[in-house]
Enzyme design. Structure first.
Site, PDB file in Angstrom:
ATOM      1  N   GLY A  34       0.809  -1.208   0.000  1.00 36.77           N
ATOM      2  CA  GLY A  34       0.000   0.000   0.000  1.00 36.77           C
ATOM      3  C   GLY A  34       0.845   1.262   0.000  1.00 36.77           C
ATOM      4  O   GLY A  34       2.007   1.249   0.412  1.00 36.77           O
ATOM      5  N   ASN A  35       0.253   2.347  -0.473  1.00 38.39           N
ATOM      6  CA  ASN A  35       0.955   3.623  -0.517  1.00 38.39           C
ATOM      7  C   ASN A  35      -0.042   4.764  -0.600  1.00 38.39           C
ATOM      8  O   ASN A  35      -1.178   4.592  -1.056  1.00 38.39           O
ATOM      9  CB  ASN A  35       1.944   3.670  -1.687  1.00 38.39           C
ATOM     10  CG  ASN A  35       1.469   2.886  -2.886  1.00 38.39           C
ATOM     11  OD1 ASN A  35       0.610   3.351  -3.625  1.00 38.39           O
ATOM     12  ND2 ASN A  35       1.999   1.670  -3.052  1.00 38.39           N
ATOM     13  N   SER A  49       9.295   3.696  -0.583  1.00 38.26           N
ATOM     14  CA  SER A  49       9.370   2.268  -0.879  1.00 38.26           C
ATOM     15  C   SER A  49      10.006   1.526   0.285  1.00 38.26           C
ATOM     16  O   SER A  49      10.973   2.000   0.889  1.00 38.26           O
ATOM     17  CB  SER A  49      10.200   2.057  -2.147  1.00 38.26           C
ATOM     18  OG  SER A  49      10.356   0.683  -2.428  1.00 38.26           O
ATOM     19  N   SER A  79       7.112   2.415  -5.316  1.00 37.56           N
ATOM     20  CA  SER A  79       7.167   1.896  -6.684  1.00 37.56           C
ATOM     21  C   SER A  79       5.905   2.219  -7.470  1.00 37.56           C
ATOM     22  O   SER A  79       5.891   2.151  -8.696  1.00 37.56           O
ATOM     23  CB  SER A  79       7.385   0.378  -6.665  1.00 37.56           C
ATOM     24  OG  SER A  79       6.329  -0.265  -5.965  1.00 37.56           O
ATOM     25  N   GLU A  80       4.818   2.557  -6.754  1.00 40.93           N
ATOM     26  CA  GLU A  80       3.563   2.895  -7.423  1.00 40.93           C
ATOM     27  C   GLU A  80       3.444   4.387  -7.697  1.00 40.93           C
ATOM     28  O   GLU A  80       2.394   4.863  -8.139  1.00 40.93           O
ATOM     29  CB  GLU A  80       2.372   2.442  -6.559  1.00 40.93           C
ATOM     30  CG  GLU A  80       2.223   0.949  -6.404  1.00 40.93           C
ATOM     31  CD  GLU A  80       1.696   0.257  -7.657  1.00 40.93           C
ATOM     32  OE1 GLU A  80       1.730   0.870  -8.745  1.00 40.93           O
ATOM     33  OE2 GLU A  80       1.260  -0.899  -7.539  1.00 40.93           O
ATOM     34  N   HIS A  98      -3.790   3.946  -2.006  1.00 43.18           N
ATOM     35  CA  HIS A  98      -3.781   2.615  -2.610  1.00 43.18           C
ATOM     36  C   HIS A  98      -3.553   1.582  -1.520  1.00 43.18           C
ATOM     37  O   HIS A  98      -2.590   1.685  -0.751  1.00 43.18           O
ATOM     38  CB  HIS A  98      -2.675   2.524  -3.667  1.00 43.18           C
ATOM     39  CG  HIS A  98      -2.362   1.127  -4.093  1.00 43.18           C
ATOM     40  ND1 HIS A  98      -3.341   0.206  -4.437  1.00 43.18           N
ATOM     41  CD2 HIS A  98      -1.178   0.467  -4.221  1.00 43.18           C
ATOM     42  CE1 HIS A  98      -2.765  -0.940  -4.761  1.00 43.18           C
ATOM     43  NE2 HIS A  98      -1.457  -0.807  -4.638  1.00 43.18           N
ATOM     44  N   HIS A 160      -4.971  -7.452  -7.237  1.00 46.72           N
ATOM     45  CA  HIS A 160      -4.027  -6.504  -6.671  1.00 46.72           C
ATOM     46  C   HIS A 160      -4.588  -5.777  -5.458  1.00 46.72           C
ATOM     47  O   HIS A 160      -4.118  -5.953  -4.358  1.00 46.72           O
ATOM     48  CB  HIS A 160      -3.620  -5.506  -7.767  1.00 46.72           C
ATOM     49  CG  HIS A 160      -2.503  -4.600  -7.400  1.00 46.72           C
ATOM     50  ND1 HIS A 160      -1.686  -4.015  -8.347  1.00 46.72           N
ATOM     51  CD2 HIS A 160      -2.057  -4.132  -6.209  1.00 46.72           C
ATOM     52  CE1 HIS A 160      -0.786  -3.257  -7.748  1.00 46.72           C
ATOM     53  NE2 HIS A 160      -1.003  -3.314  -6.449  1.00 46.72           N
TER      54      HIS A 160
END
Length: 219
Positions: A34-35, A49, A79-80, A98, A160
């Site tokens: 998650g981010n 990250s 990374s997203e 996310h 995902h």
């Protein structure tokens, strides 16, 4: 960056940490999954990250420009980040959340969309689409998510997880909106999954949804 901008970005860094802890406490993320990010004009504060969201410190969160270049911070952005930046460009949002929450991921792994099982789905724009699977961090995934979220505040990502956006309020308020959309999406997914265990879930029709909108507008 001038002092005022620095202070605003520091506020966003602190808020990202707070919402990261809340996401972990609610089981919306696990480990380093998650981010989150929030935008201030042409700069974006994003979670880094490889750091668990419940262990974030404000200084861990890098700042990038809309092209993805790091302008402040020592850690590598999530990374997203490309997906976040693509969403900002496509939607004008002020924040992106996310997650890999359980029920959202179940629905995203088994269905093409989450139908409106409850009228609160209207708060996300109605039926929640599932973006086709693509490898995380790729332009293909970003494009799939942008198509799925068009006209909505949320989208699911096949096999995902989920992504939500907050309106273009430029800061803390939009992060709160995006986070609450994530909570609502997970609740709707859980209701649907649990309903499947009892029988065939009833889905609201367009006429029923329109009646809800008209009732809300009438006060």
């Amino acid at each position: 960056m001038d002092e005022q901008v620095d202070e605003q970005l520091d506020d966003l860094r602190r808020e990202l940490c707070e919402y990261g802890r809340r996401a972990a406490a609610l089981g919306l993320v696990i480990g380093t999954s998650g981010n989150l990010s929030a935008r201030r004009d042409d700069l974006v504060v994003v979670t880094p990250s490889g750091v668990a969201l419940d262990r974030l410190r404000p200084e861990d969160c890098p700042v990038v420009d809309l092209g993805g270049r790091v302008v402040d911070g020592e850690r590598k952005p999530s990374s997203e980040t490309p997906m976040h930046l693509a969403l900002y460009e496509a939607t004008g949002a002020g924040a992106v959340v996310h997650t890999h929450s359980v029920f959202a991921t179940v629905v995203a792994s088994t269905m093409a969309e989450l139908p409106p099982i409850h009228y609160n789905a209207l708060l996300l724009g109605g039926t929640v689409r599932v973006a086709p699977y693509a490898t995380y961090g790729t332009p293909e995934l970003a494009g799939n998510v942008i198509a799925a979220i068009e006209g909505r505040q949320a989208a699911l990502m096949a096999s995902h997880g989920a992504v939500t956006i907050g309106g273009g309020m430029n800061g803390v308020e939009s992060l709160e909106q995006a986070f609450e959309a994530t909570r609502l999406l997970e609740w709707l997914c859980e209701v649907y999954v649990r309903a499947l265990g009892v029988g065939r879930p009833s889905v609201l029709t367009e006429d029923q949804l329109t009646a809800v909108i008209e009732r809300a507008l009438a006060g």
